[in-house]
Design a protein around this motif. Structure first.
Motif, PDB file in Angstrom:
ATOM      1  N   UNK A   1      -0.330  14.604   2.088  1.00 48.67           N
ATOM      2  CA  UNK A   1      -1.257  15.152   3.948  1.00 48.67           C
ATOM      3  C   UNK A   1      -1.413  13.866   4.060  1.00 48.67           C
ATOM      4  N   UNK A   2      -1.759  12.679   3.631  1.00 47.99           N
ATOM      5  CA  UNK A   2      -2.049  11.484   3.856  1.00 47.99           C
ATOM      6  C   UNK A   2      -3.020  10.870   3.275  1.00 47.99           C
ATOM      7  N   UNK A   3      -4.126  11.332   2.428  1.00 47.87           N
ATOM      8  CA  UNK A   3      -5.274  11.512   2.586  1.00 47.87           C
ATOM      9  C   UNK A   3      -5.315  10.007   1.111  1.00 47.87           C
ATOM     10  N   UNK A   4      -6.764   9.506   0.921  1.00 46.42           N
ATOM     11  CA  UNK A   4      -6.649   8.676   0.108  1.00 46.42           C
ATOM     12  C   UNK A   4      -7.559   8.677  -0.385  1.00 46.42           C
ATOM     13  N   UNK A   5      -7.818   8.126  -2.001  1.00 50.22           N
ATOM     14  CA  UNK A   5      -9.003   8.504  -2.754  1.00 50.22           C
ATOM     15  C   UNK A   5      -9.670   9.873  -2.985  1.00 50.22           C
ATOM     16  N   UNK A   6      -8.488  10.493  -4.080  1.00 52.23           N
ATOM     17  CA  UNK A   6      -9.072  11.829  -3.434  1.00 52.23           C
ATOM     18  C   UNK A   6      -9.688  12.460  -5.452  1.00 52.23           C
ATOM     19  N   UNK A   7     -10.440  13.097  -5.331  1.00 49.67           N
ATOM     20  CA  UNK A   7     -11.399  13.379  -6.165  1.00 49.67           C
ATOM     21  C   UNK A   7     -11.789  15.090  -5.949  1.00 49.67           C
ATOM     22  N   UNK A   8     -11.964  15.399  -7.071  1.00 51.37           N
ATOM     23  CA  UNK A   8     -13.025  16.971  -7.017  1.00 51.37           C
ATOM     24  C   UNK A   8     -13.767  17.776  -8.510  1.00 51.37           C
ATOM     25  N   UNK A   9     -14.637  17.974  -8.376  1.00 47.28           N
ATOM     26  CA  UNK A   9     -15.669  17.873  -9.378  1.00 47.28           C
ATOM     27  C   UNK A   9     -16.073  19.422  -9.080  1.00 47.28           C
ATOM     28  N   UNK A  10     -15.871  19.977 -10.698  1.00 47.55           N
ATOM     29  CA  UNK A  10     -15.625  21.771 -10.451  1.00 47.55           C
ATOM     30  C   UNK A  10     -17.533  21.617 -10.017  1.00 47.55           C
ATOM     31  N   UNK A  11     -17.902  23.300 -10.176  1.00 48.18           N
ATOM     32  CA  UNK A  11     -18.977  23.506  -9.599  1.00 48.18           C
ATOM     33  C   UNK A  11     -19.124  25.017 -10.547  1.00 48.18           C
ATOM     34  N   UNK A  12     -20.239  25.312 -11.154  1.00 52.78           N
ATOM     35  CA  UNK A  12     -19.752  26.494 -11.972  1.00 52.78           C
ATOM     36  C   UNK A  12     -19.054  27.024 -12.896  1.00 52.78           C
ATOM     37  N   UNK A  13     -18.674  25.855 -13.794  1.00 52.87           N
ATOM     38  CA  UNK A  13     -17.411  26.446 -14.983  1.00 52.87           C
ATOM     39  C   UNK A  13     -16.154  25.946 -14.015  1.00 52.87           C
ATOM     40  N   UNK A  14     -16.128  26.144 -12.945  1.00 53.23           N
ATOM     41  CA  UNK A  14     -14.836  25.891 -12.171  1.00 53.23           C
ATOM     42  C   UNK A  14     -14.654  27.143 -11.255  1.00 53.23           C
ATOM     43  N   UNK A  15     -15.570  28.036 -11.163  1.00 54.94           N
ATOM     44  CA  UNK A  15     -15.403  28.905 -10.370  1.00 54.94           C
ATOM     45  C   UNK A  15     -15.188  28.056  -8.640  1.00 54.94           C
ATOM     46  N   UNK A  16     -15.605  27.155  -8.055  1.00 61.89           N
ATOM     47  CA  UNK A  16     -15.871  26.503  -7.291  1.00 61.89           C
ATOM     48  C   UNK A  16     -15.362  25.098  -7.178  1.00 61.89           C
ATOM     49  N   UNK A  17     -14.366  24.332  -6.765  1.00 60.30           N
ATOM     50  CA  UNK A  17     -14.261  23.211  -7.065  1.00 60.30           C
ATOM     51  C   UNK A  17     -14.214  21.852  -5.376  1.00 60.30           C
ATOM     52  N   UNK A  18     -15.154  21.271  -5.570  1.00 56.53           N
ATOM     53  CA  UNK A  18     -15.419  20.698  -4.536  1.00 56.53           C
ATOM     54  C   UNK A  18     -14.013  18.923  -4.590  1.00 56.53           C
ATOM     55  N   UNK A  19     -13.475  18.851  -3.531  1.00 57.80           N
ATOM     56  CA  UNK A  19     -12.608  18.130  -3.334  1.00 57.80           C
ATOM     57  C   UNK A  19     -12.683  16.932  -2.256  1.00 57.80           C
ATOM     58  N   UNK A  20     -13.337  15.799  -2.559  1.00 62.58           N
ATOM     59  CA  UNK A  20     -12.853  14.877  -1.330  1.00 62.58           C
ATOM     60  C   UNK A  20     -12.205  13.680  -1.191  1.00 62.58           C
ATOM     61  N   UNK A  21     -12.179  13.606  -0.358  1.00 63.24           N
ATOM     62  CA  UNK A  21     -11.350  11.928  -0.185  1.00 63.24           C
ATOM     63  C   UNK A  21     -11.689  11.908   1.182  1.00 63.24           C
ATOM     64  N   UNK A  22     -10.419   9.976   1.160  1.00 62.29           N
ATOM     65  CA  UNK A  22     -11.069   9.778   3.013  1.00 62.29           C
ATOM     66  C   UNK A  22      -9.978   9.379   3.723  1.00 62.29           C
ATOM     67  N   UNK A  23      -9.172   9.081   4.606  1.00 61.85           N
ATOM     68  CA  UNK A  23      -8.464   8.708   5.947  1.00 61.85           C
ATOM     69  C   UNK A  23      -8.586   7.376   5.910  1.00 61.85           C
ATOM     70  N   UNK A  24      -7.106   7.043   5.400  1.00 62.09           N
ATOM     71  CA  UNK A  24      -6.847   5.548   5.083  1.00 62.09           C
ATOM     72  C   UNK A  24      -7.683   4.883   6.340  1.00 62.09           C
ATOM     73  N   UNK A  25      -7.810   3.374   5.957  1.00 72.12           N
ATOM     74  CA  UNK A  25      -7.992   2.968   7.554  1.00 72.12           C
ATOM     75  C   UNK A  25      -7.121   2.093   8.599  1.00 72.12           C
TER      76      UNK A  25
END
Length: 237
Positions: A213-237
């Motif tokens: 989709x065009x986002x950068x610095x994409x990363x994720x972190x699992x919560x509660x053994x991976x039941x939920x995952x937090x995905x983070x990213x940035x819009x390019x400058x």
């Protein structure tokens, strides 16, 4: 709940919206029961990941009853609580409408009623999975975010452990709808929830969609053994 509003994996927006309209009043109570209270921990983790700052403008898409919006607003940020379910927004206004830094907007995730580059951060918790065109929603979120702005997607995911994944699949299929009914919510909605989780891609696939989709610095972190995952990213400058 009428059968016409029984959502399915076709994710017709009117059916999904109607389903959420009908469960709005008991939604938070049912989520707490089904997750054994972990929903509050996941919400706190998502708020920390967004790292809202006073004076920022934040879009909380799929805000539901605005519990996540209220958590973000506690920082002093200006929060737009957006959802396509009028019933959920009405419940959010009833609970959190007294907060001066939250505004409520009915919005379609694939055609957001906002201009380009409006928000310092955009977030979506447990909502992307319910969108008929999730990749289009990710592109829309990019469009309305300021250059350098932040994305946080909090979504149900795939536990990496085969053993735990088996237990989780059993819980979703056999226990979750029964808990929903005991909590006073029509279990049909949570039958759909189980189907949508089972059909949803894993963490790596969603991360790839976010990059596409065009986002950068994409990363994720699992919560509660991976039941939920937090995905983070940035819009390019």
């Amino acid at each position: 709940m009428t059968s016409s509003n029984r959502a399915d994996l076709g994710k017709d927006p009117s059916h999904v919206s109607g389903m959420f309209d009908q469960v709005a009043k008991g939604y938070d109570r049912t989520n707490t029961a089904m997750t054994l209270g972990n929903d509050a921990l996941w919400r706190a983790a998502a708020t920390r990941a967004v790292a809202p700052q006073r004076g920022e403008r934040i879009l909380d898409l799929a805000a539901g009853t605005a519990s996540s919006s209220a958590a973000l607003a506690g920082s002093g940020a200006q929060v737009v609580a957006a959802d396509f379910s009028p019933g959920m927004l009405a419940e959010g206004r009833r609970r959190h409408g007294h907060l001066p830094n939250i505004t409520f907007v009915e919005a379609d995730a694939t055609d957001l009623p906002f201009g380009d580059d409006e928000f310092d951060a955009v977030t979506m918790s447990y909502g992307l999975r319910n969108v008929q065109q999730p990749k289009k929603a990710l592109a829309e979120l990019l469009r309305v975010t300021k250059p350098g702005g932040r994305l946080l997607i909090n979504e149900f995911s795939t536990p990496p452990s085969r053993f735990f994944r088996g237990f989780y699949t059993f819980y979703n299929a056999q226990v979750l709808p029964k808990v929903a009914r005991l909590a006073g919510t029509n279990g049909d909605a949570y039958d759909y929830l189980n189907e949508s989780i089972r059909d949803w891609p894993d963490q790596r696939t969603l991360a790839a969609w976010i990059r596409e989709a065009g986002w950068t610095h994409v990363e994720y972190r699992n919560l509660s053994f991976g039941i939920v995952a937090l995905h983070r990213a940035r819009k390019p400058r």
